[in-house]
Design a protein around this motif. Structure first.
Motif, short mmCIF file in Angstrom:
data_model
loop_
_atom_site.label_atom_id
_atom_site.label_comp_id
_atom_site.label_asym_id
_atom_site.label_seq_id
_atom_site.Cartn_x
_atom_site.Cartn_y
_atom_site.Cartn_z
N PRO A 8 -11.14 8.43 -1.81
CA PRO A 8 -12.14 9.22 -1.10
C PRO A 8 -11.54 9.78 0.19
O PRO A 8 -11.13 9.02 1.06
CB PRO A 8 -13.25 8.21 -0.79
N GLY A 56 0.82 -1.21 0.00
CA GLY A 56 0.00 0.00 0.00
C GLY A 56 0.85 1.26 0.00
O GLY A 56 1.74 1.42 0.84
N GLY A 59 -7.81 16.92 4.11
CA GLY A 59 -7.42 17.88 5.14
C GLY A 59 -6.23 17.33 5.93
O GLY A 59 -6.34 16.28 6.57
C1 FAD Z 1 -14.68 10.44 2.80
C2 FAD Z 1 -13.44 10.45 3.68
C3 FAD Z 1 -12.86 11.67 4.02
C4 FAD Z 1 -11.69 11.69 4.80
N1 FAD Z 1 -11.11 12.89 5.05
C5 FAD Z 1 -9.96 12.94 5.77
C6 FAD Z 1 -9.31 14.16 5.97
O1 FAD Z 1 -9.74 15.23 5.49
N2 FAD Z 1 -8.17 14.17 6.72
C7 FAD Z 1 -7.66 13.02 7.24
O2 FAD Z 1 -6.64 13.09 7.97
N3 FAD Z 1 -8.24 11.82 7.03
C8 FAD Z 1 -9.37 11.75 6.29
N4 FAD Z 1 -9.93 10.54 6.02
C9 FAD Z 1 -9.25 9.30 6.46
C10 FAD Z 1 -8.03 9.03 5.54
O3 FAD Z 1 -8.46 9.05 4.19
C11 FAD Z 1 -7.41 7.65 5.84
O4 FAD Z 1 -7.33 7.48 7.23
C12 FAD Z 1 -6.00 7.54 5.22
O5 FAD Z 1 -6.09 7.52 3.82
C13 FAD Z 1 -5.29 6.28 5.70
O6 FAD Z 1 -4.07 6.16 4.99
P1 FAD Z 1 -3.41 4.71 4.75
O7 FAD Z 1 -2.08 4.94 4.16
O8 FAD Z 1 -3.52 3.89 5.98
O9 FAD Z 1 -4.38 3.98 3.71
P2 FAD Z 1 -4.86 4.41 2.26
O10 FAD Z 1 -4.64 5.84 2.03
O11 FAD Z 1 -6.25 3.86 2.11
O12 FAD Z 1 -3.89 3.62 1.27
C14 FAD Z 1 -3.98 2.22 1.16
C15 FAD Z 1 -3.33 1.81 -0.15
O13 FAD Z 1 -3.31 0.37 -0.21
C16 FAD Z 1 -3.58 -0.03 -1.52
N5 FAD Z 1 -4.11 -1.41 -1.53
C17 FAD Z 1 -5.29 -1.84 -1.02
N6 FAD Z 1 -5.42 -3.17 -1.24
C18 FAD Z 1 -4.31 -3.57 -1.91
C19 FAD Z 1 -3.88 -4.81 -2.44
N7 FAD Z 1 -4.62 -5.93 -2.33
N8 FAD Z 1 -2.68 -4.86 -3.08
C20 FAD Z 1 -1.90 -3.74 -3.20
N9 FAD Z 1 -2.29 -2.53 -2.72
C21 FAD Z 1 -3.47 -2.46 -2.09
C22 FAD Z 1 -4.61 0.98 -2.03
O14 FAD Z 1 -4.63 1.05 -3.46
C23 FAD Z 1 -4.10 2.28 -1.38
O15 FAD Z 1 -3.24 2.99 -2.26
C24 FAD Z 1 -11.11 10.48 5.26
C25 FAD Z 1 -11.71 9.27 4.92
C26 FAD Z 1 -12.85 9.24 4.15
C27 FAD Z 1 -13.45 7.92 3.78
#
Ligand code: FAD
Length: 394
Positions: free
Chosen positions: A43, A11, A47
């Motif tokens: 999505p 990810g 922010g």
């Molecule tokens: C509508 C909405 C609004 C939000 N607004 C905010 C905000 O304004 N500010 C804020 O701080 N947080 C916000 N959040 C929360 C924030 O988006 C997440 O907490 C954040 O993106 C988490 O980051 P991450 O790196 O853990 O995961 P993610 O950003 O979800 O990244 C996960 C990655 O894993 C990859 N992946 C998934 N499955 C596989 C697979 N099988 N093989 C290879 N790759 C894979 C995906 O393609 C993705 O690129 C919001 C959430 C939502 C739903």
């Protein structure tokens, strides 16, 4: 073909890119795999709070579209007021830009990156991890599962850190220059209209991001709530584009976030802030902690990855518990909370200090003295009651 690395990061969101960058900086041979073709959007309101900005340890100016110094606050779409801060509260970005920038920084530090590589299998084999993406097989001494709320890593290795989840639904509003001027340095929050959440307007370079979020059972009503919110702010609903919804995962207290040679970070570890829905800060912090522990493990300084669980709990457990409690109380007393925000300068200052990471959620009740114990008990009762309602509804 089997390729071998010290570490594989699953990810390329904020958690994965941070972990990979820090592993690479520490001298590890690391590969990031992501199922999406980059640049990819996600999505998200985009922010980045001041505390998240600081936790990124990067200059996020190149991907910042707005700097935010104020909030327009309303309760259930009633009369609104504005509170401002002389100090920066948040940066507004778009995830397609932010995440591409973060993965570029990881690559610049020496991490390999393969996009369009959906991982479908993870096997733990003694001290090694085998990862399958399409017909390719990768082996490493450790894996960081940073594959978000819908990713497979937590399930595949049998971890279940989720206690409950919220849902959010958003769209973009292409606004004219005068509207963008009006929103150039402020966001809007409409509180208490959605159980467990709120409505928001976040300005970007040439459009506004509008959304609503709340407990999972409000999911089917979110589209309608978004329309109402749009009308409330005087926007032409028919111009909304790019509707999309997604889940926000909240962590079960004490839930394990590592097993064998695998650590979970970010949404995969369910680290979203229950009160605000903010997840980027936790993604940056957990990505870094996972990398720190990974480097100690790879260099033989520690025999296993259990230090990650301890470090994560120290950094975030009290924070998540206090945020969930505060949420329960604010949801029960929305008018009181909004009055406090409007008229009590000290309460507003505390909230800005939380957003800026100068104080943490647990510091807020501590400022109340002995009264906090009664508030904690009340909040815990509210949370238990809410969980019973959810269990009955399911
Ligand atoms: C509508 C909405 C609004 C939000 N607004 C905010 C905000 O304004 N500010 C804020 O701080 N947080 C916000 N959040 C929360 C924030 O988006 C997440 O907490 C954040 O993106 C988490 O980051 P991450 O790196 O853990 O995961 P993610 O950003 O979800 O990244 C996960 C990655 O894993 C990859 N992946 C998934 N499955 C596989 C697979 N099988 N093989 C290879 N790759 C894979 C995906 O393609 C993705 O690129 C919001 C959430 C939502 C739903």
């Amino acid at each position: 073909m089997t390729a071998t690395y010290d570490a594989i990061v699953l990810g390329a969101g904020p958690a994965g890119s941070t972990a990979a960058r820090e592993l690479a900086r520490g001298g590890a041979r690391v590969l990031i795999l992501d199922r999406a073709r980059f640049p990819r959007d996600k999505p998200c309101g985009g922010g980045v709070t001041f505390r998240a900005d600081a936790a990124s340890e990067l200059d996020l100016a190149p991907v910042t579209e707005r700097e935010i110094y104020g909030v327009r606050i309303s309760i259930r779409m009633g009369r609104r007021f504005e509170r401002t801060s002389p100090r920066l509260l948040a940066r507004m970005t778009q995830r397609a830009r932010l995440d591409s920038y973060l993965v570029e920084q990881a690559a610049a530090a020496g991490a390999g990156f393969r996009d369009a590589s959906p991982v479908h299998g993870v096997e733990l084999d003694g001290a090694a991890v085998r990862v399958r993406a399409g017909s390719d097989v990768y082996e490493a001494r450790l894996l960081i599962g940073a594959d978000g709320v819908n990713g497979p890593s937590a399930k595949i290795i049998g971890l279940a850190p989720l206690s409950e989840h919220a849902v959010a639904f958003e769209a973009n509003y292409p606004a004219d220059a005068a509207t963008m001027d009006d929103w150039s340095r402020v966001i809007a929050l409409d509180l208490a209209g959605v159980p467990g959440g709120y409505g928001w307007v976040f300005p970007k370079g040439d459009h506004l991001n509008i959304g609503v979020g709340g407990w999972q059972y409000v999911g089917p009503t979110l589209r309608q709530r978004l329309s109402k919110l749009c009308r409330y702010y005087g926007f032409d609903e028919s111009r909304l584009v790019g509707f999309r919804g997604y889940r926000l995962p909240l962590r079960r207290d004490d839930a394990p976030v590592h097993r064998g040679a695998v650590m979970l970070a970010g949404d995969a570890a369910c680290l979203v802030d229950p009160l605000s829905g903010e997840g980027i800060w936790a993604a940056f912090v957990s990505g870094r902690l996972a990398a720190d522990e990974g480097l100690r493990y790879l260099s033989g300084h520690v025999p296993d990855l259990s230090g990650y669980q301890r470090a994560l709990d120290a950094a975030m457990r009290d924070e998540i518990v206090a945020s969930r409690r505060l949420q329960a109380i604010l949801q029960r007393l929305p008018s009181f909370s909004v009055l406090m925000l409007k008229y009590n300068g000290t309460f507003w200052r505390y909230m800005t200090e939380i957003i800026r990471g100068e104080i943490a959620y647990p510091d807020l009740p501590r400022k109340l003295g002995p009264l906090r114990h009664a508030l904690d008990r009340w909040a815990d009762w509210e949370i238990a009651h809410h969980r019973q309602l959810i269990a009955r509804a399911c």
